[in-house]
Design a protein around this motif. Sequence first.
Motif, PDB file in Angstrom:
ATOM      1  N   VAL A 127       0.845  -1.198   0.000  1.00 29.60           N
ATOM      2  CA  VAL A 127       0.000   0.000   0.000  1.00 29.60           C
ATOM      3  C   VAL A 127       0.883   1.252   0.000  1.00 29.60           C
ATOM      4  O   VAL A 127       0.609   2.210  -0.730  1.00 29.60           O
ATOM      5  N   SER A 128       1.964   1.221   0.762  1.00 30.27           N
ATOM      6  CA  SER A 128       2.903   2.353   0.759  1.00 30.27           C
ATOM      7  C   SER A 128       3.477   2.569  -0.636  1.00 30.27           C
ATOM      8  O   SER A 128       3.627   3.697  -1.086  1.00 30.27           O
ATOM      9  N   ARG A 129       3.760   1.476  -1.310  1.00 32.18           N
ATOM     10  CA  ARG A 129       4.296   1.578  -2.680  1.00 32.18           C
ATOM     11  C   ARG A 129       3.271   2.220  -3.614  1.00 32.18           C
ATOM     12  O   ARG A 129       3.622   3.063  -4.436  1.00 32.18           O
ATOM     13  N   LEU A 130       2.015   1.851  -3.494  1.00 34.69           N
ATOM     14  CA  LEU A 130       0.962   2.466  -4.304  1.00 34.69           C
ATOM     15  C   LEU A 130       0.927   3.979  -4.062  1.00 34.69           C
ATOM     16  O   LEU A 130       0.859   4.764  -5.010  1.00 34.69           O
ATOM     17  N   LEU A 131       1.010   4.375  -2.807  1.00 33.14           N
ATOM     18  CA  LEU A 131       0.990   5.803  -2.476  1.00 33.14           C
ATOM     19  C   LEU A 131       2.219   6.509  -3.032  1.00 33.14           C
ATOM     20  O   LEU A 131       2.124   7.634  -3.542  1.00 33.14           O
ATOM     21  N   ASP A 132       3.370   5.862  -2.954  1.00 38.21           N
ATOM     22  CA  ASP A 132       4.599   6.451  -3.505  1.00 38.21           C
ATOM     23  C   ASP A 132       4.500   6.614  -5.020  1.00 38.21           C
ATOM     24  O   ASP A 132       4.826   7.677  -5.560  1.00 38.21           O
ATOM     25  N   LEU A 133       4.063   5.560  -5.693  1.00 39.13           N
ATOM     26  CA  LEU A 133       3.990   5.580  -7.161  1.00 39.13           C
ATOM     27  C   LEU A 133       2.994   6.606  -7.682  1.00 39.13           C
ATOM     28  O   LEU A 133       3.162   7.143  -8.780  1.00 39.13           O
ATOM     29  N   THR A 134       1.947   6.861  -6.925  1.00 37.39           N
ATOM     30  CA  THR A 134       0.905   7.777  -7.386  1.00 37.39           C
ATOM     31  C   THR A 134       1.061   9.195  -6.832  1.00 37.39           C
ATOM     32  O   THR A 134       0.238  10.052  -7.111  1.00 37.39           O
ATOM     33  N   GLY A 135       2.089   9.416  -6.026  1.00 36.34           N
ATOM     34  CA  GLY A 135       2.303  10.750  -5.462  1.00 36.34           C
ATOM     35  C   GLY A 135       1.250  11.142  -4.441  1.00 36.34           C
ATOM     36  O   GLY A 135       0.968  12.325  -4.259  1.00 36.34           O
ATOM     37  N   THR A 136       0.665  10.149  -3.777  1.00 37.35           N
ATOM     38  CA  THR A 136      -0.391  10.434  -2.812  1.00 37.35           C
ATOM     39  C   THR A 136       0.047  10.144  -1.373  1.00 37.35           C
ATOM     40  O   THR A 136      -0.785   9.927  -0.496  1.00 37.35           O
ATOM     41  N   GLY A 137       1.338  10.173  -1.139  1.00 40.36           N
ATOM     42  CA  GLY A 137       1.867   9.946   0.196  1.00 40.36           C
ATOM     43  C   GLY A 137       1.402  10.969   1.211  1.00 40.36           C
ATOM     44  O   GLY A 137       1.487  10.735   2.410  1.00 40.36           O
ATOM     45  N   PHE A 138       0.872  12.100   0.728  1.00 42.23           N
ATOM     46  CA  PHE A 138       0.356  13.122   1.646  1.00 42.23           C
ATOM     47  C   PHE A 138      -0.822  12.598   2.468  1.00 42.23           C
ATOM     48  O   PHE A 138      -1.181  13.175   3.491  1.00 42.23           O
ATOM     49  N   LEU A 139      -1.415  11.484   2.042  1.00 44.73           N
ATOM     50  CA  LEU A 139      -2.516  10.893   2.800  1.00 44.73           C
ATOM     51  C   LEU A 139      -2.028  10.179   4.064  1.00 44.73           C
ATOM     52  O   LEU A 139      -2.806   9.938   4.979  1.00 44.73           O
ATOM     53  N   LEU A 140      -0.742   9.845   4.101  1.00 43.97           N
ATOM     54  CA  LEU A 140      -0.212   9.125   5.245  1.00 43.97           C
ATOM     55  C   LEU A 140      -0.134  10.012   6.467  1.00 43.97           C
ATOM     56  O   LEU A 140       0.219  11.189   6.385  1.00 43.97           O
ATOM     57  N   ALA A 141      -0.434   9.426   7.613  1.00 41.77           N
ATOM     58  CA  ALA A 141      -0.250  10.131   8.875  1.00 41.77           C
ATOM     59  C   ALA A 141       1.234  10.416   9.027  1.00 41.77           C
ATOM     60  O   ALA A 141       2.075   9.684   8.507  1.00 41.77           O
ATOM     61  N   GLU A 142       1.565  11.467   9.717  1.00 44.23           N
ATOM     62  CA  GLU A 142       2.959  11.890   9.820  1.00 44.23           C
ATOM     63  C   GLU A 142       3.880  10.776  10.299  1.00 44.23           C
ATOM     64  O   GLU A 142       4.966  10.601   9.781  1.00 44.23           O
ATOM     65  N   GLU A 143       3.453   9.998  11.282  1.00 40.89           N
ATOM     66  CA  GLU A 143       4.322   8.935  11.789  1.00 40.89           C
ATOM     67  C   GLU A 143       4.515   7.816  10.782  1.00 40.89           C
ATOM     68  O   GLU A 143       5.430   7.021  10.903  1.00 40.89           O
ATOM     69  N   ASP A 144       3.669   7.737   9.745  1.00 37.24           N
ATOM     70  CA  ASP A 144       3.780   6.692   8.733  1.00 37.24           C
ATOM     71  C   ASP A 144       4.326   7.209   7.410  1.00 37.24           C
ATOM     72  O   ASP A 144       4.393   6.480   6.445  1.00 37.24           O
ATOM     73  N   SER A 145       4.731   8.470   7.371  1.00 37.79           N
ATOM     74  CA  SER A 145       5.116   9.061   6.094  1.00 37.79           C
ATOM     75  C   SER A 145       6.557   8.784   5.697  1.00 37.79           C
ATOM     76  O   SER A 145       6.958   9.096   4.592  1.00 37.79           O
ATOM     77  N   GLY A 146       7.348   8.211   6.568  1.00 43.54           N
ATOM     78  CA  GLY A 146       8.725   7.902   6.215  1.00 43.54           C
ATOM     79  C   GLY A 146       9.185   6.666   6.951  1.00 43.54           C
ATOM     80  O   GLY A 146       8.535   6.191   7.874  1.00 43.54           O
ATOM     81  N   VAL A 147      10.314   6.163   6.534  1.00 47.91           N
ATOM     82  CA  VAL A 147      10.877   4.998   7.195  1.00 47.91           C
ATOM     83  C   VAL A 147      11.551   5.463   8.469  1.00 47.91           C
ATOM     84  O   VAL A 147      12.326   6.407   8.469  1.00 47.91           O
TER      85      VAL A 147
END
Length: 118
Positions: free
Chosen positions: A82-102
């Motif tokens: 799911v993280s990969r889908l968000l990365d590929l589509t440029g929609t990582g802004f939907l992630l909560a801050e604690e989940d937005s990076g490794v």
Amino acid sequence: MIRYRGDGRVTVFLEGEIDRTTVPAVGAALATCLANRMTDIDVDLAAVAFCDASGLNVFLEVSQHLAASEGELRLHHPAPVVSRLLDLTGTGFLLAEEDSGVEQPPAETAAQPSSEVA
């Protein structure tokens, strides 16, 4: 499952796969939150193994709706796919801050070699 909290916040717990066959149920759960005037929706994806573009579209639609009223939809604990889908589509802004990076280890631990043997 939907858990309502005070102050206009709600957490929606999803499980399984989110695809064109299950997206109506996901949309209905999020619509229930909107109908109950929730302004901030947290979606826990810890038990979600897969999400396709139809699921992502539902999240984006609800996010746009909430943004118009200064609310926010945040995705928590996504599986790597799911993280990969968000990365590929440029929609990582939907992630909560604690989940937005490794999460990175503290600098002093990262530089030290491990003395443990596996």
